[in-house]
Design a protein around this motif. Sequence first.
Motif: not given
Lengths: 498, 311
Positions: B5, B8, B24-26, B28-29, B31-32, B208-209
Amino acid sequence: MSQVLSNFVRALRAQDVRVSISESVDAGRVAELVGFEDRQVLKDALSQVLAKTDDEKFAFNECFDQFFAFDQFKPPKPASNENEAASEQSQEDEGQAGEEGEEQDGEGGESEGSGQPSDSGSAPGSGGSGSDDREGAAEGGEASPDRDLTALLESGDDVELQAQLAAAGREVGADRIRLFTQRGLFTRRIMEAMGLEGLNETISQEQRSGTSAGEARADNLRELREAFRLEVRDYVERQLELYTANAGRQLREEVLSKINISNVDRRDFKLMQALVRKMAKRLLALNSRRKKRSRRGQLDVRRTIRQNIEYDGLMFDIAWKQTKVDRPKVVAICDVSGSVAQYATFLLMFLYSLTEVLPKVRAFAFSNQLGEVTDLFADKKIEEAIAEALSVHGGGSTDYGRAFEDFEAIALDDIDHRTTVLVLGDARSNFGDPRADILDKIHDRARRVLWLNPEGKTLWNTGDSEMKRLSPHCDRAVVCSSLNDLERIVSDILRTAV
Amino acid sequence: MTAPRVEISDIQDGFAKEGYICNAHIATAIFLARNLEKPILVEGPPGVGKTELAKATSEFLNLELIRLQCYEGLDEAKALYEWKYGKQLLYTQVLKEKLGDLMEGAQGLAASMDRLHEFDDTFFSEEFLEPRALLKSLWSEKGSVLLIDEIDKSDDEFEAFLLELLSEYQITVPELGTIKAKSSPIVFLTSNNTREIGDALKRRCIHLYIPFPDADLETRIITARVPEVEEGLRKQLVSFVQNLRELELKKVPAVSETIDWARTLVLLHAKELDSDMVRNTLNVLLKFQDDIDNIDSDINALTTKARAAAE
């Protein structure tokens, strides 16, 4: 990969999300990377490797919330922080609060995402208090496997309880639950695996002890047991929902796509429509690419020269002429008299769900008179348009001869070598002349003519059916009685289009 | 290892410094993608910042951005490498004159052929190789951000050709053998969904959407991108655009159009929205005359609503 994750993948697959092996391996790596502490991060991360279309993302969100609907992800309740001397009242409250929370999970979905990192910190703390309790209970001197559940319930340690519940669920194979009626069985099994017997024994022991303190404890335990039973049943129901929610629907869809369309119940229409849309989408995905066909042997001189300028004009990279595969033009002539109207509805629904790959669909409806209904579909939603087409053109007694005459007058000139003509009807012309000569004219001009007959082949040519006079003028005459038949025909039109 | 976290939100902050505001969603992508070394397939409506994301990542990580724009007919000669034919031809011309000298002393045909063989190897060496975007990013020493833009516009042959690159970060050139990446690039593929992307490709990517941002996020984006806009106007225009997206339009305005509109309004020294101003500048937001005509009657209502929402 951990058991939890592979169960989750299975649950996802049950919800129509396609997860390949390599993707589930990715999910394992993701879980390792981000850990299970932070719900939102885990959800974001897993959704990115597991769900790869809009629909799948939606299903994923629902499934995730349902699958990971554990209490430890919620903010700690005040009761669990109080010491073991907490009154019966507060413990009972807690049990109920747990129940309510559980129910919200099932319905609410998203709202949970808000319970974020802070609670992960509190989990170890409350876990610690749970172990204290266990020691206290051990002094009571019960046998070791039973002591757990009693102590656990009395401690009110929800985190530990949920964890053990999940473990027991795995042990008895709650994820294999298939039928609604198995709920009781699995609830019982889970409770037994967690030491129900010991709990019952403790209760009866305390009851028999005769002291008021003992009786109070027995009462308290009984209440806790009841709350706990509800919780377990909730858990089992959630498993049922997770792994089998879609199984029923899938079965239904399978049946619906096979049975004769005229036998479909009115109440299944919504489902049928969704099904048509789904099938159409599949066809779209298959056919959305524009195919090219190279014509080997015909040199494309201009392109070759242009392509070889960079090689100093030496022509060694040769381009051949290509033709783009044309999208077919479709003309659908539908009998919308009572007996065949249903079939027409679904055929039109199919054709108009495919506007992206079938941009030029013209539809004509008739029972005795024929009229064009293309514009209706351009302006309105499919369902409304179909209803209107049926009300305007449906109803009369069928007259194929008249209908073909009308068609000749309206649209024969527009039919060319790229047009596929679909005629949908049972060819029952009420003993009137079906005017096969006009169909022959259409056949001469069109790329091909397909006759779709909803009746089985054995019924053709019986009574007033005129198939024997009409079918020679068609490239193919096929039976088309179920959605599966329809899909096959439409996909055939798409595939062989040139 | 720091907690995911934290990492991110570090990414989020880093992006914010580059002027790219994301949730955060973006982050996270990203980060992954860095940790799993997998490409990201970014989908979403046009103008939500798919391409910007790649640019921001390259600036944030301080890596070179290599961009490959896809189009129908794009082939590997344009995407991967090409031989420098002109140079090869030129060298052959030069060699022709020297041929006599080279062949001096060679006895018989076999010996002459051997000598010639030495040359054809040099002709197909890296000297004569013109690297295109994909090869450039594999050769890049400290890694790079590779942006394969609008993959949906390319042919499916090209999509299939990418598979080797995306899963192994290597590519096979017939004359040279397999070229492996010196350090794995971060790959972004963007798609506008004009056609369905193949399953094989999707399987190899993190998906990623990016949807249209909500009002709050969009306000922050405008703040970062067009700081000159005053707060009142900013809220008004964001709320206007958000309401506009609810309507039935041929093409709904995207974030990039909101930014353009904000810039336009700043240029016109607007202090707050009024319907005349909106009517005059609407062509920045809406790109179809039909749309502009359709909402003409609603402009007053929309403007009032936006002003009310901003208060």
